[in-house]
Design a protein around this motif. Sequence first.
Motif, short mmCIF file in Angstrom:
data_model
loop_
_atom_site.label_atom_id
_atom_site.label_comp_id
_atom_site.label_asym_id
_atom_site.label_seq_id
_atom_site.Cartn_x
_atom_site.Cartn_y
_atom_site.Cartn_z
N GLY A 1 1.04 4.26 -2.74
CA GLY A 1 0.80 5.65 -2.37
C GLY A 1 2.03 6.53 -2.45
N THR B 1 0.83 -1.21 0.00
CA THR B 1 0.00 0.00 0.00
C THR B 1 0.87 1.25 0.00
OG1 THR B 1 -1.71 -1.19 1.25
CG2 THR B 1 -1.84 1.21 1.22
N VAL C 1 -7.33 -0.41 -4.26
CA VAL C 1 -6.14 -0.70 -3.46
C VAL C 1 -6.22 -2.06 -2.76
CG1 VAL C 1 -4.70 0.08 -1.53
CG2 VAL C 1 -5.58 1.73 -3.19
N THR D 1 -4.37 2.94 4.21
CA THR D 1 -3.28 2.88 5.19
C THR D 1 -3.80 3.15 6.59
OG1 THR D 1 -1.63 3.59 3.56
CG2 THR D 1 -1.07 3.90 5.87
N ARG E 1 -5.67 8.56 -6.40
CA ARG E 1 -4.84 7.46 -5.92
C ARG E 1 -4.31 7.76 -4.52
NH1 ARG E 1 -1.15 7.14 -11.40
NH2 ARG E 1 -2.77 6.40 -12.83
N THR E 2 -3.91 8.99 -4.29
CA THR E 2 -3.42 9.37 -2.97
C THR E 2 -4.51 9.23 -1.92
OG1 THR E 2 -1.84 10.93 -3.97
CG2 THR E 2 -2.36 11.23 -1.64
N THR F 1 4.59 6.56 -0.43
CA THR F 1 5.01 6.98 0.91
C THR F 1 6.07 6.06 1.51
OG1 THR F 1 3.16 5.73 1.89
CG2 THR F 1 2.79 8.06 1.39
N THR G 1 -5.06 5.36 -1.19
CA THR G 1 -3.99 4.71 -0.41
C THR G 1 -3.91 5.28 1.01
OG1 THR G 1 -2.41 6.29 -1.39
CG2 THR G 1 -2.60 4.12 -2.42
N ALA G 2 -4.13 6.58 1.16
CA ALA G 2 -4.10 7.17 2.51
C ALA G 2 -5.22 6.60 3.37
CB ALA G 2 -4.21 8.69 2.42
#
Length: 317
Positions: free
Chosen positions: A82, A78, A181, A159, A151-152, A84, A155-156
């Motif tokens: 993202g 993940t 995701v 997460t 997408r951000t 990160t 994924t955020a």
Amino acid sequence: MTTTPPTMSGRKRNDLASRPWQGSVRRYDLFKELLIGLIVVGVLTLGLSAFLGSPDDSPVTFREWANSAPADFIATATAELGGTSETAMYGPPYNSTPDATQTLGPIDLQGMSGVRIPIDTANDFVIEPLSTLPSPPAAIQVWTAATDAQRTTWTAAYTAALTAAPGNDPSRVQSGKYGPVPTLTHDLLLMAGNGALDNVIQAPGQFYNMDYTRGILFLGDGAYFPGLAEAQHLSGEQWGVMNETGSYPGQSWLWLFSFWYQIEPFSSAPNADLLVVVIMLVLSVALMLVPFIPGLRSLPKWIPLHRLVWRDYYRRR
């Protein structure tokens, strides 16, 4: 009176080197000595290696990771999606993440190297491997059609849901707007658990490959691989740069590099790697210039430790 004529080299024939040998003589078999020496050294090498040799641990694989720590694998995948993860935010030579490089004042050696090994963690670690499956998941098309902002957001949210789930268990995540995701990470987990991810992630489409950069970076972004190093006392805080697994000695000549990371200000500096490299460069140059530095080159004369080491020689003198 007669004299011995000189040889071609100008020396006389009664020179020590030209005198005939008057001592005992015996046959000498060079091949026999070489063979015996080879056998003795070989036996000693094989025998001692059984007790003192380096360990031969099996390599860590994605299959092992997926089956041993599936929750960590899902969380890491993940983060790769993202952008990160540590690799995604590392900067050169993998990507051009702003303000990610280590600098020393105006000097930015990391930035000067440029992006020589471009890695897009979402595409290289997740989307591209899943695309090699005989029946790629439809979630890939949903992901590629979405905007970066969407997408951000996906994924955020996922997460945060993984963090809030009991035991970080993906199967116990509350329902939410996570887009594709969960499907992408779950399918990647199945792919890794079956052993299909190990070869694909290194060099898609190539059977033979010696470049393990992608695999090592992906493994390093999770907690499973560093956890194995911690258990073997191989982390930086444990001076693992000098050790091999278990109680075996490792590269002791690296102790000076590892030493700086254990003390301030290097242990907490954001540019510790660059500082240590610069210090080691200065020390290496200073070592090479010792014969030319007044005062420093005279230390053996002022502190005659060599006279203690070769005391028999100086006693005879």
